[in-house]
Enzyme design. Structure first.
Site, PDB file in Angstrom:
ATOM      1  N   GLY A  14      28.125 -29.477  -3.108  1.00 46.88           N
ATOM      2  CA  GLY A  14      27.485 -28.869  -1.954  1.00 46.88           C
ATOM      3  C   GLY A  14      26.569 -29.771  -1.158  1.00 46.88           C
ATOM      4  N   ILE A  15      25.380 -29.263  -0.850  1.00 49.13           N
ATOM      5  CA  ILE A  15      24.426 -29.958   0.003  1.00 49.13           C
ATOM      6  C   ILE A  15      24.002 -31.291  -0.605  1.00 49.13           C
ATOM      7  CG2 ILE A  15      22.086 -29.852   0.950  1.00 49.13           C
ATOM      8  CD1 ILE A  15      22.533 -26.788   1.239  1.00 49.13           C
ATOM      9  N   TYR A 149      16.207 -15.181  -6.496  1.00 45.70           N
ATOM     10  CA  TYR A 149      16.458 -16.375  -5.683  1.00 45.70           C
ATOM     11  C   TYR A 149      15.456 -16.468  -4.525  1.00 45.70           C
ATOM     12  CZ  TYR A 149      19.111 -19.809  -2.951  1.00 45.70           C
ATOM     13  OH  TYR A 149      19.500 -20.926  -2.262  1.00 45.70           O
TER      14      TYR A 149
END
Length: 238
Positions: A14-15, A149
Site C-alpha cells: 500500500g502507501i 481505528y
C-alpha cells in the site's frame, strides 16, 4: 531527496510501499520494516533496481523489542537519520466485535508503535529533520464500524499537533498526512473492485498519498505543513 536517510514503516504494501518506491526512485537511502518476512523479501526485491538503496528488517512495531530492532537496523545501515515516515497500521472492527487482545494490539501498532517510532527518531534527528505520520480522515469522519481505528488515528493527529510545538525549536518538523479511501490490502474490496472505484474517482491510489508524503519532505526548512488531508474527489462520507 538524493542521499537522504529515511525510515519508512509498513513498507511492504500500500502507501508505505508506494512511498518507498517514490523516495528511493529519487535516490533516498531507506530502511523499512514489515511483520511478514516473506512479504518483506518480495517488497525488497521489487525495490532492487531503484537509484536509492532500500534495506529491510522483519519486526513487530507493536512491541518494544520490534522498535529496538528497527532502529538498530537503521543505525547500522544508514548511520544517521534525516526523516521518519510512520505509516504502519492495522485495520480494525468495532470494539465489541473484537477479542480484547486484538483491539489492544491494533492500538499498540497504530498509536503506541507510531509514538515509539517518533521517540526513536527524535533521538537521532540531531540537526533538524522531519517526522511525517500517516493518519486518516477517520480521525474526523467517525464512520460507523471504525471505533478502534478512528481512535488511533485521532490520537496520531493530536500527537503530531502537540509534538511539533515541543520540537520546533530544535529545527525538527512534524506533520501528518490524512488520506481518504485509498487502494490497499486493508480495503474490503478486491483489487478489481478497487480499480473500478479508482476509475470512478471514489478511491485514491497509494501513489497519490506517496506524492503527498514526498511533498511534505520536500518543503524548505522554514515550512512546516502540520496537516494535509487528501481525498478522492468523490469520497464517500458517512
Amino acid at each position: 531527496m538524493k542521499g537522504k536517510r529515511i525510515i519508512v514503516t509498513g513498507g511492504t504494501t500500500g502507501i508505505g510501499r508506494a512511498t518507498i518506491a517514490l523516495l528511493a526512485g529519487r535516490g533516498a537511502r531507506i530502511v523499512t520494516v514489515g511483520r511478514d518476512p516473506d512479504a518483506l523479501k518480495e517488497a525488497l526485491d521489487g525495490f532492487a533496481d531503484l537509484p536509492g538503496e532500500v534495506h529491510g528488517v522483519s519486526a513487530d512495531l507493536g512491541t518494544p523489542e520490534g522498535i529496538e530492532t528497527l532502529f538498530a537496523t537503521a543505525d547500522a545501515q544508514l548511520g544517521g537519520l534525516d526523516a521518519l515516515v510512520s505509516n504502519a497500521a492495522l485495520g480494525a472492527e468495532p470494539i465489541d466485535e473484537m477479542a480484547d487482545a486484538d483491539w489492544r494490539y491494533v492500538v499498540s501498532v497504530n498509536l503506541m508503535g507510531a509514538m515509539a517510532a517518533a521517540r526513536g527518531a527524535l533521538a537521532r534527528l540531531r540537526d533538524g529533520g522531519q517526522i511525517v505520520m500517516v493518519g486518516s480522515i477517520s480521525a474526523s469522519i467517525h464512520a460507523p464500524g471504525e471505533s478502534v481505528y478512528s481512535a488511533t488515528k485521532a490520537g496520531i493527529r493530536a500527537f503530531v499537533e502537540t509534538l511539533r510545538k515541543e520540537v520546533a525549536s530544535r529545527g525538527i518538523r512534524v506533520g501528518v498526512v490524512e488520506p481518504g479511501t485509498t487502494g490497499s490490502d486493508m480495503q474490503a474490496a478486491d483489487p478489481t473492485e478497487q480499480e473500478e472505484q479508482i476509475a470512478r474517482d471514489q478511491m485514491l491510489r497509494a501513489e497519490d498519498v506517496a506524492e503527498a508524503i514526498a511533498f511534505l519532505l520536500d518543503r524548505p526548512a522554514r515550512v512546516d505543513i502540520v496537516s494535509l488531508r487528501i481525498e478522492p474527489r468523490l469520497q464517500e462520507l458517512p
